[in-house]
Enzyme design. Structure first.
Site, PDB file in Angstrom:
ATOM      1  CE1 TYR A   1      33.903  60.611  -5.077  1.00 26.54           C
ATOM      2  CE2 TYR A   1      32.145  59.873  -6.523  1.00 26.54           C
ATOM      3  CZ  TYR A   1      33.030  60.855  -6.114  1.00 26.54           C
ATOM      4  OH  TYR A   1      33.019  62.085  -6.737  1.00 26.54           O
TER       5      TYR A   1
ATOM      6  CG  HIS B   1      38.991  62.056  -8.059  1.00 25.71           C
ATOM      7  ND1 HIS B   1      38.449  61.100  -7.231  1.00 25.71           N
ATOM      8  CD2 HIS B   1      38.170  63.126  -7.962  1.00 25.71           C
ATOM      9  CE1 HIS B   1      37.360  61.582  -6.667  1.00 25.71           C
ATOM     10  NE2 HIS B   1      37.166  62.801  -7.082  1.00 25.71           N
TER      11      HIS B   1
END
Length: 278
Positions: free
Chosen positions: A50, A108
């Site tokens: 991000y 992730h």
């Protein structure tokens, strides 16, 4: 505002709702995350990919005395699954936040074709032992991936963050996690970018309770003991999303929303069995 908590098999308790921070970057991101903390959010979800761990850390540091109440999350990207690279990446995550630790660190995606996620998991275990992170978990892992991690390391995750929304309700996955004492977090809980909030079933139930379609969907998550991670930058939406814990959806209403599930319900066809994220 007091947020309820859900508890994993090992006793780890996580807030029953969190703030998604994808694309909350820079000064605007710091402001939005700071607003959310002041509104009552205590679970802040970020990731290396991000590119906003710095913004999250700055907002958390500015929050002052509530730091120990906060669960700051980040995630290891697929390009750094090898053990040594994973350890360095986790250290860098901590450094970028400017905090003394990250509270929850996840892998992730499993990237099973690369087949290094066991190495990555061993790195997360060591990072926890070193005090770099408090709790460790997964994101987008399938039951077979989790079973392998536990078989090879003896360490179970406290949470798995997966795609969950009414078009993709994941009931089988939720049942598996509940059976194994693993909490479920839902990403894109409001069905990012689709027509979910305009669906007649959702609108009808929202109208019956005098709430918004978004609150209806989040109340559905709460009723299923899924921790939703809605992203919101505006103070009004942040507060609206938090006000979902006293909404008495009936079993029939929960079932009606769950029935909106579709075989092709994934938002971007990201099947963890084959999808690769780096």
């Amino acid at each position: 505002m007091t947020i309820p908590h859900l508890t994993a098999a090992d006793g780890t308790a996580l807030p029953a709702i969190g703030l998604g921070t994808y694309r909350l970057n820079g000064s605007a991101g710091v402001d939005a995350i700071g607003q959310a903390i002041r509104a009552g959010y205590r679970l802040i979800d970020s990731a290396v990919n991000y590119e906003n761990e710095g913004a999250v850390g700055r907002a958390v540091r500015a929050a002052g005395g509530v730091r120990d109440e906060l669960v700051v999350t980040s995630k290891l990207p697929g390009r750094h699954h090898r053990f040594d690279e994973a350890m360095t990446t986790i250290e860098e995550s901590v450094f970028r936040t400017g905090l003394d630790r990250i509270d929850l660190y996840l892998i992730h995606w499993p990237n099973p074709n690369v087949d290094l996620y066991v190495q990555a998991w061993r790195a997360l275990v060591e990072a926890r032992e070193r005090g770099l992170v408090r709790h460790i978990g997964l994101s987008n892992f399938l039951p077979e991936h989790i079973d392998r991690l536990v078989a090879e390391t003896g360490v179970a995750p406290v949470v798995n963050q997966i795609e969950v929304h009414p078009y993709f309700p994941q009931q089988d996955a939720i049942d598996y996690h509940r059976e194994h004492g693993i909490l479920v977090q839902g990403w894109s809980p409001l069905g990012h970018g689709n027509d979910l909030q305009q669906h007649p079933t959702v609108v009808e139930i929202a109208s019956a309770h005098g709430i918004s379609p978004a609150q209806t969907i989040l109340a559905w998550h709460v009723a299923r003991q899924v921790i939703p991670l809605p992203k919101a930058a505006s103070p009004q939406r942040q507060v609206e999303n938090l006000n979902v814990f006293g909404i008495p959806l009936t079993d029939a209403e929960v079932e009606a929303i769950t029935a909106l599930g579709r075989p092709d319900g994934r938002l971007a066809d990201q099947d963890p069995a084959v999808y690769e994220e780096f």
